[in-house]
Design an enzyme around this catalytic site. Structure first.
Site, PDB file in Angstrom:
ATOM      1  N   LEU A  62       2.756 -23.323  31.552  1.00 43.20           N
ATOM      2  CA  LEU A  62       4.059 -24.021  31.559  1.00 43.20           C
ATOM      3  C   LEU A  62       5.124 -23.226  30.805  1.00 43.20           C
ATOM      4  O   LEU A  62       6.301 -23.593  30.841  1.00 43.20           O
ATOM      5  CB  LEU A  62       3.916 -25.432  30.974  1.00 43.20           C
ATOM      6  CG  LEU A  62       3.015 -26.393  31.774  1.00 43.20           C
ATOM      7  CD1 LEU A  62       2.907 -27.742  31.071  1.00 43.20           C
ATOM      8  CD2 LEU A  62       3.527 -26.574  33.204  1.00 43.20           C
ATOM      9  N   ARG A  63       4.714 -22.156  30.112  1.00 39.67           N
ATOM     10  CA  ARG A  63       5.622 -21.170  29.504  1.00 39.67           C
ATOM     11  C   ARG A  63       6.435 -21.671  28.327  1.00 39.67           C
ATOM     12  O   ARG A  63       7.213 -20.925  27.759  1.00 39.67           O
ATOM     13  CB  ARG A  63       6.603 -20.600  30.550  1.00 39.67           C
ATOM     14  CG  ARG A  63       5.966 -19.955  31.762  1.00 39.67           C
ATOM     15  CD  ARG A  63       5.086 -18.790  31.401  1.00 39.67           C
ATOM     16  NE  ARG A  63       4.695 -18.013  32.563  1.00 39.67           N
ATOM     17  CZ  ARG A  63       3.635 -17.211  32.584  1.00 39.67           C
ATOM     18  NH1 ARG A  63       2.865 -17.101  31.516  1.00 39.67           N
ATOM     19  NH2 ARG A  63       3.341 -16.516  33.662  1.00 39.67           N
ATOM     20  N   ASN A  93      -0.902 -19.371  25.910  1.00 37.40           N
ATOM     21  CA  ASN A  93      -0.298 -18.041  25.716  1.00 37.40           C
ATOM     22  C   ASN A  93       1.219 -18.107  25.816  1.00 37.40           C
ATOM     23  O   ASN A  93       1.848 -17.457  26.639  1.00 37.40           O
ATOM     24  CB  ASN A  93      -0.879 -17.022  26.707  1.00 37.40           C
ATOM     25  CG  ASN A  93      -0.630 -17.379  28.162  1.00 37.40           C
ATOM     26  OD1 ASN A  93      -0.441 -18.555  28.489  1.00 37.40           O
ATOM     27  ND2 ASN A  93      -0.622 -16.393  29.028  1.00 37.40           N
ATOM     28  N   ASP A 151      -6.632 -17.266  27.129  1.00 43.79           N
ATOM     29  CA  ASP A 151      -6.273 -16.843  28.488  1.00 43.79           C
ATOM     30  C   ASP A 151      -5.017 -15.971  28.499  1.00 43.79           C
ATOM     31  O   ASP A 151      -4.052 -16.224  27.792  1.00 43.79           O
ATOM     32  CB  ASP A 151      -6.055 -18.039  29.404  1.00 43.79           C
ATOM     33  CG  ASP A 151      -5.857 -17.585  30.844  1.00 43.79           C
ATOM     34  OD1 ASP A 151      -6.708 -16.836  31.333  1.00 43.79           O
ATOM     35  OD2 ASP A 151      -4.840 -17.952  31.457  1.00 43.79           O
ATOM     36  N   HIS A 231     -10.752 -18.607  36.442  1.00 45.11           N
ATOM     37  CA  HIS A 231     -10.305 -17.884  37.645  1.00 45.11           C
ATOM     38  C   HIS A 231     -11.249 -16.786  38.138  1.00 45.11           C
ATOM     39  O   HIS A 231     -10.889 -15.616  38.164  1.00 45.11           O
ATOM     40  CB  HIS A 231      -8.892 -17.335  37.463  1.00 45.11           C
ATOM     41  CG  HIS A 231      -8.589 -16.684  36.123  1.00 45.11           C
ATOM     42  ND1 HIS A 231      -9.394 -15.734  35.564  1.00 45.11           N
ATOM     43  CD2 HIS A 231      -7.548 -16.858  35.275  1.00 45.11           C
ATOM     44  CE1 HIS A 231      -8.847 -15.347  34.416  1.00 45.11           C
ATOM     45  NE2 HIS A 231      -7.741 -16.019  34.219  1.00 45.11           N
ATOM     46  N   ASP A 304      -4.080 -21.526  38.326  1.00 45.04           N
ATOM     47  CA  ASP A 304      -3.599 -20.422  37.484  1.00 45.04           C
ATOM     48  C   ASP A 304      -2.101 -20.198  37.735  1.00 45.04           C
ATOM     49  O   ASP A 304      -1.625 -19.059  37.776  1.00 45.04           O
ATOM     50  CB  ASP A 304      -4.407 -19.136  37.725  1.00 45.04           C
ATOM     51  CG  ASP A 304      -4.151 -18.087  36.647  1.00 45.04           C
ATOM     52  OD1 ASP A 304      -3.487 -18.402  35.638  1.00 45.04           O
ATOM     53  OD2 ASP A 304      -4.613 -16.932  36.824  1.00 45.04           O
ATOM     54  N   HIS A 308       7.013 -16.424  37.035  1.00 47.66           N
ATOM     55  CA  HIS A 308       7.799 -15.315  36.475  1.00 47.66           C
ATOM     56  C   HIS A 308       9.190 -15.370  37.079  1.00 47.66           C
ATOM     57  O   HIS A 308       9.392 -15.962  38.138  1.00 47.66           O
ATOM     58  CB  HIS A 308       7.156 -13.968  36.816  1.00 47.66           C
ATOM     59  CG  HIS A 308       5.873 -13.722  36.093  1.00 47.66           C
ATOM     60  ND1 HIS A 308       5.824 -13.437  34.752  1.00 47.66           N
ATOM     61  CD2 HIS A 308       4.585 -13.753  36.513  1.00 47.66           C
ATOM     62  CE1 HIS A 308       4.558 -13.290  34.374  1.00 47.66           C
ATOM     63  NE2 HIS A 308       3.780 -13.482  35.432  1.00 47.66           N
TER      64      HIS A 308
HETATM   65 ZN   LIG Z   1      -6.502 -15.595  32.779  1.00 52.20          ZN
END
Ligand SMILES: [Zn+2]
Length: 432
Positions: A62-63, A93, A151, A231, A304, A308
């Site tokens: 979700l950034r 991340n 991840d 994944h 996943d 971007h």
């Molecule tokens: Zn990954």
């Protein structure tokens, strides 16, 4: 207390039988065959569409915080509801990394304020996802983290992974493993093979994934901790997962629509929308993905979803970031490439997006029975449509599926009894 609403003339997701249900106060209050649900206000005529528990995606980016130009909790969950999802688990991340209780609490709170579906944070395994010092896993679980993952990066040290599994074990929460040996990956940008060789690009061998999968299976046996393999893309990884299950180890695995849909050929024109990690692999790997799904070796599906910006992806192939968006195409790619060719029944395909992920992360059960949270998805498996990335609710447009004709459309989504998505064309149909 919301008014009673009835969804009638639907078909039950498992049996295909005529089905209806009534929702009140965010829960299902009655359900069954025609006439079972009575009447309510603003009733919805489902006109023969299939009604399923809401989809769940255990692997999305979700950034937020820090990457709001690419996606936010608001836009990512809006994309999720458009894709039929009522819950997502989001990866840590971000910037900063979700590696302490305060950030877990922040994600949960932000999701309640602006979210269009339920959000379950996954916390980092190591501080700053640096792979060195363990995060406080027990405290993170208490704050609401449903799993732990670095991840985006592998935990390269086997010793750190061993300790992580030991510390996570009493929480009952899995470690979600991004399997990639960085020494083997080197400066690779796509699958190592004939396409990479022809394009003159550095390749990532399938072994970079498989050796780490094998390592973490051994560590699951050593520690008894839960390993969930993220994944999976390579034939050897499914062999290893099959082997782990045969040995009765606490190991589960997921795969994504792009791995059963595409091969490395999708990158042959330097299309950065097909650049992802793990990379799209060979036709043999793609066949192994489908075979593992058919056999029941794959425990659940995930997208996943990795948005971007346009500028990020408009770079030369070797400079562009890895990742594609997936929330708004997931169900259609499942129906078009797994259900239609007969690899899975619709019910089994939906199970891998609903009950299976809920069980894996021990999320509250969702059924269509009275008492259940009113989280559900109305879909038409036959409906043909063309993917149009410009209409995505996600901020990300980075998909290799733009312009594809697919089958299977989400018509409406309810989360906690509220309609979080309704397909415009369907809403305007005269029969309604
Ligand atoms: Zn990954």
């Amino acid at each position: 207390m919301t008014a009673r609403q009835v969804v009638r003339n639907a078909r039950h997701w498992k049996t295909g039988e005529p089905f209806e249900l009534a929702v009140e106060g965010g829960r299902v209050v009655a359900s069954g065959g025609p006439g079972a649900a009575g009447s309510g206000k603003n009733d919805v005529d489902a006109a023969g569409a299939w009604l399923s528990p809401g989809l769940v995606d255990l692997h999305v980016h979700l950034r937020e915080p820090g990457g709001e130009g690419r996606e936010t909790i608001e836009t990512g969950t809006r994309a999720a509801s458009a894709g039929g999802f009522t819950a997502v688990a989001c990866m840590p991340n971000t910037h900063p990394v979700i590696d302490n209780q305060a950030w877990v609490a922040w994600v949960l709170q932000r999701a309640t304020q602006v979210g269009h579906c339920r959000v379950h944070p996954i916390a980092a395994v190591t501080m700053g996802q640096k792979g060195e010092q363990l995060a406080e896993l027990i405290a993170l679980a208490e704050a609401g983290a449903v799993a732990f993952s670095d991840d985006g990066h592998p935990v390269m040290s086997a010793e750190v992974m061993r300790r992580a599994l030991e510390y996570a074990k009493p929480t009952g929460r899995p470690i979600v493993c991004h399997e990639e040996d960085l020494t083997l990956r080197g400066h690779g940008h796509m699958n190592e093979g004939p396409v990479a060789a022809r394009l003159g690009l550095g390749g990532i061998p399938a072994a970079a994934e498989v050796v780490m999968v094998r390592r973490d299976i051994e560590l699951a046996e050593l520690t008894g901790g839960r390993v969930h393999l993220a994944h999976l893309s390579a034939s050897g990884s499914f062999e290893a997962l099959r082997d782990a299950k045969r040995r009765g180890l606490p190991v589960t695995g997921e795969t994504c629509p792009h791995y059963w849909t595409l091969t490395e050929d999708a990158t042959a024109e330097y299309d950065t929308h097909a650049k992802m990690n793990p990379p799209l692999r060979s036709a043999r790997d793609r066949a192994a993905v489908i075979e593992a799904i058919r056999e029941g070796i794959v425990d659940c599906f995930v997208t996943d979803h990795a948005p971007h910006t346009f500028e990020d992806k408009r770079q030369p192939f070797d400079l562009a970031p890895f990742g594609i968006v997936g929330l708004e195409t997931a169900l259609a790619l499942t129906i078009t490439f797994l259900v239609k060719p007969g690899h899975l029944t619709l019910a089994r395909a939906l199970e891998l997006w609903t009950d299976a992920p809920r069980r894996l992360f021990e999320l509250p059960a969702v059924t269509l029975e009275p008492g259940s949270p009113a989280d559900f998805t109305l879909l038409d498996p036959e409906h043909e449509w063309t993917v149009d990335a410009s209409r995505f609710r996600s901020k990300g447009r980075n998909t290799p599926f733009d312009g594809w004709k697919v089958n299977g459309k989400v018509l409406a989504t309810w989360c906690g009894g509220e309609i979080t998505h309704m397909e415009e064309s369907w809403m305007e149909a005269p029969a309604r």
